[in-house]
Design a protein around this motif. Structure first.
Motif, PDB file in Angstrom:
ATOM      1  N   THR A 176      89.032  37.937  31.428  1.00  0.00           N
ATOM      2  CA  THR A 176      87.563  37.945  31.346  1.00  0.00           C
ATOM      3  C   THR A 176      86.949  38.652  32.558  1.00  0.00           C
ATOM      4  OG1 THR A 176      87.356  35.720  32.300  1.00  0.00           O
ATOM      5  CG2 THR A 176      87.577  35.871  29.925  1.00  0.00           C
ATOM      6  N   THR A 177      86.137  37.941  33.341  1.00  0.00           N
ATOM      7  CA  THR A 177      85.401  38.598  34.420  1.00  0.00           C
ATOM      8  C   THR A 177      86.303  39.068  35.555  1.00  0.00           C
ATOM      9  OG1 THR A 177      84.940  36.445  35.435  1.00  0.00           O
ATOM     10  CG2 THR A 177      83.287  37.330  33.925  1.00  0.00           C
ATOM     11  N   ARG A 178      87.557  38.619  35.601  1.00  0.00           N
ATOM     12  CA  ARG A 178      88.497  39.075  36.632  1.00  0.00           C
ATOM     13  C   ARG A 178      89.274  40.304  36.172  1.00  0.00           C
ATOM     14  NH1 ARG A 178      92.555  36.079  37.146  1.00  0.00           N
ATOM     15  NH2 ARG A 178      92.277  34.826  35.261  1.00  0.00           N
ATOM     16  N   SER A 179      88.951  40.793  34.988  1.00  0.00           N
ATOM     17  CA  SER A 179      89.728  41.859  34.368  1.00  0.00           C
ATOM     18  C   SER A 179      89.380  43.239  34.920  1.00  0.00           C
ATOM     19  CB  SER A 179      89.478  41.850  32.859  1.00  0.00           C
ATOM     20  OG  SER A 179      89.900  43.046  32.256  1.00  0.00           O
ATOM     21  N   GLN A 215      86.094  45.739  34.237  1.00  0.00           N
ATOM     22  CA  GLN A 215      85.443  46.508  35.292  1.00  0.00           C
ATOM     23  C   GLN A 215      85.301  47.969  34.881  1.00  0.00           C
ATOM     24  OE1 GLN A 215      87.627  46.539  38.988  1.00  0.00           O
ATOM     25  NE2 GLN A 215      86.095  47.752  40.065  1.00  0.00           N
ATOM     26  N   LEU A 216      86.358  48.527  34.305  1.00  0.00           N
ATOM     27  CA  LEU A 216      86.327  49.929  33.882  1.00  0.00           C
ATOM     28  C   LEU A 216      85.311  50.128  32.758  1.00  0.00           C
ATOM     29  CD1 LEU A 216      87.658  52.710  34.331  1.00  0.00           C
ATOM     30  CD2 LEU A 216      89.340  52.087  32.579  1.00  0.00           C
ATOM     31  N   ALA A 217      85.306  49.215  31.790  1.00  0.00           N
ATOM     32  CA  ALA A 217      84.316  49.296  30.711  1.00  0.00           C
ATOM     33  C   ALA A 217      82.905  49.146  31.268  1.00  0.00           C
ATOM     34  CB  ALA A 217      84.597  48.218  29.670  1.00  0.00           C
ATOM     35  N   GLY A 218      82.764  48.328  32.308  1.00  0.00           N
ATOM     36  CA  GLY A 218      81.455  48.173  32.935  1.00  0.00           C
ATOM     37  C   GLY A 218      80.955  49.457  33.567  1.00  0.00           C
ATOM     38  N   PHE A 219      81.865  50.240  34.144  1.00  0.00           N
ATOM     39  CA  PHE A 219      81.471  51.540  34.685  1.00  0.00           C
ATOM     40  C   PHE A 219      80.978  52.466  33.573  1.00  0.00           C
ATOM     41  CE2 PHE A 219      84.733  50.924  38.329  1.00  0.00           C
ATOM     42  CZ  PHE A 219      83.790  50.246  39.095  1.00  0.00           C
ATOM     43  N   VAL A 220      81.648  52.414  32.415  1.00  0.00           N
ATOM     44  CA  VAL A 220      81.198  53.225  31.277  1.00  0.00           C
ATOM     45  C   VAL A 220      79.787  52.809  30.868  1.00  0.00           C
ATOM     46  CG1 VAL A 220      81.617  53.796  28.853  1.00  0.00           C
ATOM     47  CG2 VAL A 220      83.540  53.650  30.444  1.00  0.00           C
ATOM     48  N   LEU A 221      79.551  51.504  30.789  1.00  0.00           N
ATOM     49  CA  LEU A 221      78.222  51.021  30.413  1.00  0.00           C
ATOM     50  C   LEU A 221      77.182  51.409  31.466  1.00  0.00           C
ATOM     51  CD1 LEU A 221      78.838  47.452  28.938  1.00  0.00           C
ATOM     52  CD2 LEU A 221      78.614  49.634  27.733  1.00  0.00           C
ATOM     53  N   ALA A 222      77.576  51.399  32.731  1.00  0.00           N
ATOM     54  CA  ALA A 222      76.643  51.797  33.798  1.00  0.00           C
ATOM     55  C   ALA A 222      76.218  53.253  33.629  1.00  0.00           C
ATOM     56  CB  ALA A 222      77.281  51.576  35.163  1.00  0.00           C
ATOM     57  N   THR A 282      87.391  36.706  24.534  1.00  0.00           N
ATOM     58  CA  THR A 282      87.782  35.322  24.769  1.00  0.00           C
ATOM     59  C   THR A 282      86.599  34.351  24.667  1.00  0.00           C
ATOM     60  OG1 THR A 282      87.591  35.718  27.146  1.00  0.00           O
ATOM     61  CG2 THR A 282      89.794  35.863  26.174  1.00  0.00           C
ATOM     62  N   ASP A 283      85.371  34.872  24.643  1.00  0.00           N
ATOM     63  CA  ASP A 283      84.207  34.012  24.438  1.00  0.00           C
ATOM     64  C   ASP A 283      84.023  33.658  22.970  1.00  0.00           C
ATOM     65  OD1 ASP A 283      83.595  34.015  27.119  1.00  0.00           O
ATOM     66  OD2 ASP A 283      82.142  35.650  26.971  1.00  0.00           O
ATOM     67  N   TYR A 284      84.787  34.307  22.116  1.00  0.00           N
ATOM     68  CA  TYR A 284      84.679  34.096  20.671  1.00  0.00           C
ATOM     69  C   TYR A 284      85.920  33.399  20.132  1.00  0.00           C
ATOM     70  CZ  TYR A 284      80.614  37.167  20.390  1.00  0.00           C
ATOM     71  OH  TYR A 284      79.367  37.718  20.531  1.00  0.00           O
ATOM     72  N   GLN A 285      85.703  32.591  19.104  1.00  0.00           N
ATOM     73  CA  GLN A 285      86.834  32.031  18.366  1.00  0.00           C
ATOM     74  C   GLN A 285      87.103  32.967  17.186  1.00  0.00           C
ATOM     75  OE1 GLN A 285      86.227  28.636  15.849  1.00  0.00           O
ATOM     76  NE2 GLN A 285      88.290  27.841  16.197  1.00  0.00           N
ATOM     77  N   ILE A 286      88.211  33.681  17.248  1.00  0.00           N
ATOM     78  CA  ILE A 286      88.574  34.615  16.182  1.00  0.00           C
ATOM     79  C   ILE A 286      89.956  34.241  15.677  1.00  0.00           C
ATOM     80  CG2 ILE A 286      88.890  37.030  15.542  1.00  0.00           C
ATOM     81  CD1 ILE A 286      87.072  37.800  17.862  1.00  0.00           C
ATOM     82  N   LEU A 287      90.009  33.701  14.486  1.00  0.00           N
ATOM     83  CA  LEU A 287      91.270  33.260  13.902  1.00  0.00           C
ATOM     84  C   LEU A 287      91.997  34.440  13.256  1.00  0.00           C
ATOM     85  CD1 LEU A 287      90.003  29.955  12.244  1.00  0.00           C
ATOM     86  CD2 LEU A 287      91.243  30.212  14.397  1.00  0.00           C
TER      87      LEU A 287
END
Length: 221
Positions: free
Chosen positions: A12-15, A19-26, A41-46
């Protein structure tokens, strides 16, 4: 313009992938996009059970939060898929998510959108996994503007060094939404896939009337 990043790292936030995806969004935000990051991981996906019930009415029998995620994907203009490399492939979280996209893929619910892929790895497999993420984007009907992978060698600073390239990728993605982006090779693959999926749409035309009529309006049937 909204750009949605979905990453499958269990950290999650330690990933570093996050971080890399966050740079793309920035980079996309600098180009005027509204952005959002989703941690799977914030979602329950069966896992998909291959029951094919979704083909009848578009509704999965699994009682989880996947429908909420699908709504957010449909509302976005572009998608960023991100995953670390786990034994030469995406994480288990990402693969379960992809398997549950079967109906969205068959009915081309992301057609007209754009996307890109980001991957982190310790040593190897990054380019191959980025290619796979872009392959899934094409399956959904989206055109990728590119992908990137970072081999960290265990050094987290390697992701920081990739920030300029990641921001540039985000700006390219936002520009594609605003001005369009053509890739004949990808478009040929998407058209070939769509020709195959057309059989599914036609077979279920009496159950999925709205989707069938959408395909007719789009000129796909």
């Amino acid at each position: 313009m909204k750009i949605l990043a979905i990453h499958g790292s269990p950290r999650t936030t330690r990933s570093m992938t996050r971080q890399l995806a966050g740079f793309v969004l920035a980079g996309a935000a600098e180009a005027g996009a509204e952005t959002e990051m989703i941690d799977l991981t914030d979602y329950q996906i069966l896992p998909c059970t291959a029951c094919e019930a979704c083909s009848i009415n578009g509704i999965c029998v699994n009682p989880d939060t996947m429908p909420d995620l699908l709504v957010r994907m449909k509302e976005a203009d572009a998608l960023v898929f991100g995953s670390p490399v786990y034994i030469d492939n995406v994480t288990g979280q990402m693969k379960v998510f992809f398997d549950r996209l079967a109906d969205a893929i068959h009915y081309q619910q992301c057609a007209g959108k754009y996307g890109c892929a980001v991957v982190t790895t310790a040593e190897s497999g990054g380019d191959e996994v980025a290619g796979y993420l872009n392959h899934v984007l094409n399956y959904l009907g989206a055109v990728s503007v590119g992908g990137m992978s970072v081999a960290t060698g265990g050094n987290p600073d390697a992701v920081d060094a990739a920030e300029p390239a990641a921001r540039a990728l985000g700006k390219k993605l936002a520009d594609a939404v605003r001005n369009g982006y053509a890739d004949p090779a990808q478009e040929a693959v998407i058209a070939e896939n769509r020709a195959y999926f057309r059989t599914i749409v036609e077979e279920n035309r009496d159950f999925r009337i709205d989707e069938y009529e959408r395909w007719v309006r789009m000129g796909w049937i």
